[in-house]
Design an enzyme around this catalytic site. Structure first.
Site, mmCIF file in Angstrom:
data_model
loop_
_atom_site.group_PDB
_atom_site.id
_atom_site.type_symbol
_atom_site.label_atom_id
_atom_site.label_comp_id
_atom_site.label_asym_id
_atom_site.label_seq_id
_atom_site.Cartn_x
_atom_site.Cartn_y
_atom_site.Cartn_z
ATOM 1 N N GLU A 44 0.834 -1.208 0.000
ATOM 2 C CA GLU A 44 0.000 0.000 0.000
ATOM 3 C C GLU A 44 0.872 1.262 0.000
ATOM 4 O O GLU A 44 2.102 1.188 0.062
ATOM 5 C CB GLU A 44 -0.955 -0.056 1.194
ATOM 6 C CG GLU A 44 -1.907 -1.241 1.064
ATOM 7 C CD GLU A 44 -2.976 -1.312 2.142
ATOM 8 O OE1 GLU A 44 -2.879 -0.588 3.153
ATOM 9 O OE2 GLU A 44 -3.912 -2.105 1.954
ATOM 10 N N GLU A 55 -1.534 -10.363 -5.929
ATOM 11 C CA GLU A 55 -1.542 -11.163 -7.162
ATOM 12 C C GLU A 55 -0.728 -10.485 -8.253
ATOM 13 O O GLU A 55 0.067 -11.113 -8.953
ATOM 14 C CB GLU A 55 -2.982 -11.346 -7.667
ATOM 15 C CG GLU A 55 -3.886 -12.112 -6.721
ATOM 16 C CD GLU A 55 -4.626 -11.224 -5.720
ATOM 17 O OE1 GLU A 55 -4.038 -10.215 -5.256
ATOM 18 O OE2 GLU A 55 -5.779 -11.528 -5.411
HETATM 19 N N1 THU Z 1 -5.915 -6.832 -2.127
HETATM 20 C C1 THU Z 1 -5.064 -7.766 -2.676
HETATM 21 O O1 THU Z 1 -3.846 -7.664 -2.545
HETATM 22 N N2 THU Z 1 -5.608 -8.802 -3.347
HETATM 23 C C2 THU Z 1 -6.947 -9.075 -3.400
HETATM 24 O O2 THU Z 1 -7.324 -10.097 -3.960
HETATM 25 C C3 THU Z 1 -7.913 -8.143 -2.804
HETATM 26 C C4 THU Z 1 -7.353 -6.877 -2.283
HETATM 27 C C5 THU Z 1 -5.330 -5.748 -1.336
HETATM 28 C C6 THU Z 1 -5.401 -4.370 -1.887
HETATM 29 C C7 THU Z 1 -5.338 -3.529 -0.619
HETATM 30 O O3 THU Z 1 -3.985 -3.381 -0.233
HETATM 31 C C8 THU Z 1 -6.037 -4.372 0.429
HETATM 32 O O4 THU Z 1 -6.012 -5.709 -0.086
HETATM 33 C C9 THU Z 1 -7.462 -3.952 0.715
HETATM 34 O O5 THU Z 1 -8.185 -3.830 -0.453
#
Ligand code: THU
Length: 137
Positions: A44, A55
């Protein structure tokens, strides 16, 4: 690689997640057709939009190292719930589209896990029906 071993790698990668804003930590482990495994976590950012999903981190690592053919990905994501994760984190729409670019939608497996014992397996075409990909151009 066995499904459980791929889930273990996704769990390990989840421990590297940088998610101070959402606290929703995600790890992924992507297996190439030749058996190489690339892992990834979500990363993030204080400005929010530059953040990246676990992913896509795994896909971009693999593609940037010369791999373009993949057979499966394991994903573990959610809030902490004791020693468990809270949810089955199915991939977001943008990640599904990235998968569509490099994977056969009818055969590519998406393993969504809460632990090494609790997981569900989908084909990309189930999560992205009628997807638009390289074959359409
Ligand atoms: N996120 C992922 O890394 N993969 C997913 O399949 C769903 C969401 C992350 C993005 C963000 O950092 C956090 O999860 C909340 O959305």
């Amino acid at each position: 690689m066995e499904q459980k071993d791929l889930i273990r790698k996704a769990l390990e990668s989840r421990s590297m997640a940088y998610a101070p804003y959402s606290k929703f930590k995600v790890g992924a482990a992507l297996e190439t057709e030749d058996g190489t495994v690339y892992s990834g976590c979500n990363i993030e950012n204080a400005a929010y939009s530059p953040g990246n999903c676990a992913e896509r981190t795994a896909f971009f690592k693999a593609v940037s190292e010369g791999h373009r053919r993949f057979c499966r990905i394991a994903i573990v994501g959610g809030y902490e719930e004791g020693m468990q994760v809270s949810s089955y984190a199915t991939p977001c729409g943008v990640c599904r589209q990235v998968m569509m670019e490099f994977c056969n939608a009818g055969t590519f497996e998406i393993i969504v896990a809460k632990s090494m014992e609790e997981y569900k397996v989908y084909k990309l075409e189930e999560l992205l029906p009628q997807g638009f990909g390289p074959e359409n151009l």
